[in-house]
Design an enzyme around this catalytic site. Structure first.
Site, PDB file in Angstrom:
ATOM      1  CB  THR A  49      -0.953  -0.009   1.209  1.00 58.49           C
ATOM      2  OG1 THR A  49      -1.709  -1.230   1.180  1.00 58.49           O
ATOM      3  CG2 THR A  49      -1.911   1.163   1.190  1.00 58.49           C
ATOM      4  CE1 TYR A 137       0.197  -9.335   2.368  1.00 58.84           C
ATOM      5  CE2 TYR A 137       1.823  -7.853   1.410  1.00 58.84           C
ATOM      6  CZ  TYR A 137       0.519  -8.251   1.555  1.00 58.84           C
ATOM      7  OH  TYR A 137      -0.486  -7.585   0.885  1.00 58.84           O
ATOM      8  CE  LYS A 165      -1.074  -7.101   4.806  1.00 58.15           C
ATOM      9  NZ  LYS A 165      -0.557  -5.954   4.015  1.00 58.15           N
ATOM     10  CB  VAL A 205      -1.633  -5.682   8.358  1.00 56.99           C
ATOM     11  CG1 VAL A 205      -0.770  -4.677   7.594  1.00 56.99           C
ATOM     12  CG2 VAL A 205      -0.804  -6.379   9.429  1.00 56.99           C
TER      13      VAL A 205
END
Length: 280
Positions: A49, A137, A165, A205
């Site tokens: 992001t 992740y 995540k 998250v």
């Protein structure tokens, strides 16, 4: 405790930019103040992001350094250091550590599509490079491959790999890995925040948290209190904003559009190949 390593109400922070594409210091100042004021206790810097593929190594380290200084210990700073080049990821991890990061976010190597043994070797090498705790992740939609449960269980044996995540969206798999390992799970899909928390996730998250970290904090607390009804109400109230940010276009684009609309950052600018939202 994992809370002490990463926090619980994490935000995948956008990288504020000026119209010329440079990183906006006024935007960073305003956004960090906003995130702290709305209950964020962990800030992911330079993640997806944050438009990590377009950030230079110098920009990535400077962002961690600046945000760490602005935060001043009031929240954890988690640096996104993952690439599909192990040597580059190791260097970014070391630079993030020197810049003041509290933890690292390490994405599954993308595009190269390594074997699961390659994923394990990559993640182990990066985790060995610093003394910081690591959050894996797992995002197959972006990486092109997933971290298989056996891979996660093996990586959980590393003393610094402490969390995941999860943007895979397989709740049963997440529950299975949580039951068989000490890995703490963090929901990486805003649309599924409540289900993940209800299944035992340690926190979030969140992209939507750029705008509504206070509502995410209330959601987390309601689940921890066992107040499912209140949690359902909060999640329902978040649906319009979540749909606008996550389903209208692309998360970074729309989070910046909403933040700029609300005066939290001065511009909604993004870097190519992303294009600024043509609508608010």
């Amino acid at each position: 405790m994992t809370d002490l390593l990463f926090g619980t109400n994490l935000v995948a922070m956008v990288t504020p930019m000026e119209p010329d594409g440079s990183v906006s210091r006024p935007g960073l100042d305003g956004l960090v103040d906003h995130l702290l004021a709305t209950g964020c206790d962990g800030i992911v810097v330079g993640g997806t992001t944050g438009e990590s593929p377009t950030l230079t190594d110098t920009e990535s380290a400077d962002l961690v350094r600046t945000v760490s200084r602005l935060v001043g210990g009031r929240a954890k700073v988690i640096a996104g250091v993952g690439t599909n080049n192990t040597a580059t990821s190791i260097e970014r991890a070391r630079e993030a550590s020197s810049a003041g990061a509290d933890a690292l976010l390490l994405v599954c190597p993308y595009y190269s599509r390594p074997t699961q043994a390659g994923v394990i070797a990559h993640c182990t090498a990066v985790a060995d490079a610093t003394e910081l705790p690591v959050m894996l992740y797992d995002v197959p939609a972006r990486a092109g491959i997933a971290m298989e449960p056996s891979t996660l269980l093996e990586l959980a044996c590393h003393p610094r790999i402490r969390a995941v995540k999860d943007a895979k969206g397989d709740l049963f798999e997440a529950m299975s890995v949580m039951a068989r390992s000490p890995l703490a799970y963090y929901c990486g899909i805003d649309e599924l925040n409540l289900p993940y928390l209800a299944c035992g996730a340690a926190g979030l998250v969140s992209v939507v948290g750029n705008v509504a970290a206070d509502r995410n904090a209330a959601l987390i607390q309601a689940v921890r209190d066992g107040d499912l009804k209140s949690a359902q109400v909060i999640q329902s109230e978040l649906i319009p904003l979540t749909e606008r940010i996550m389903r209208t276009s692309q998360g970074a684009i729309m989070a910046k559009a909403v933040l700029a609309e609300r005066g939290i950052i001065p511009h909604a600018s993004v870097r190519l190949p992303l294009l600024e939202a043509a609508f608010a």
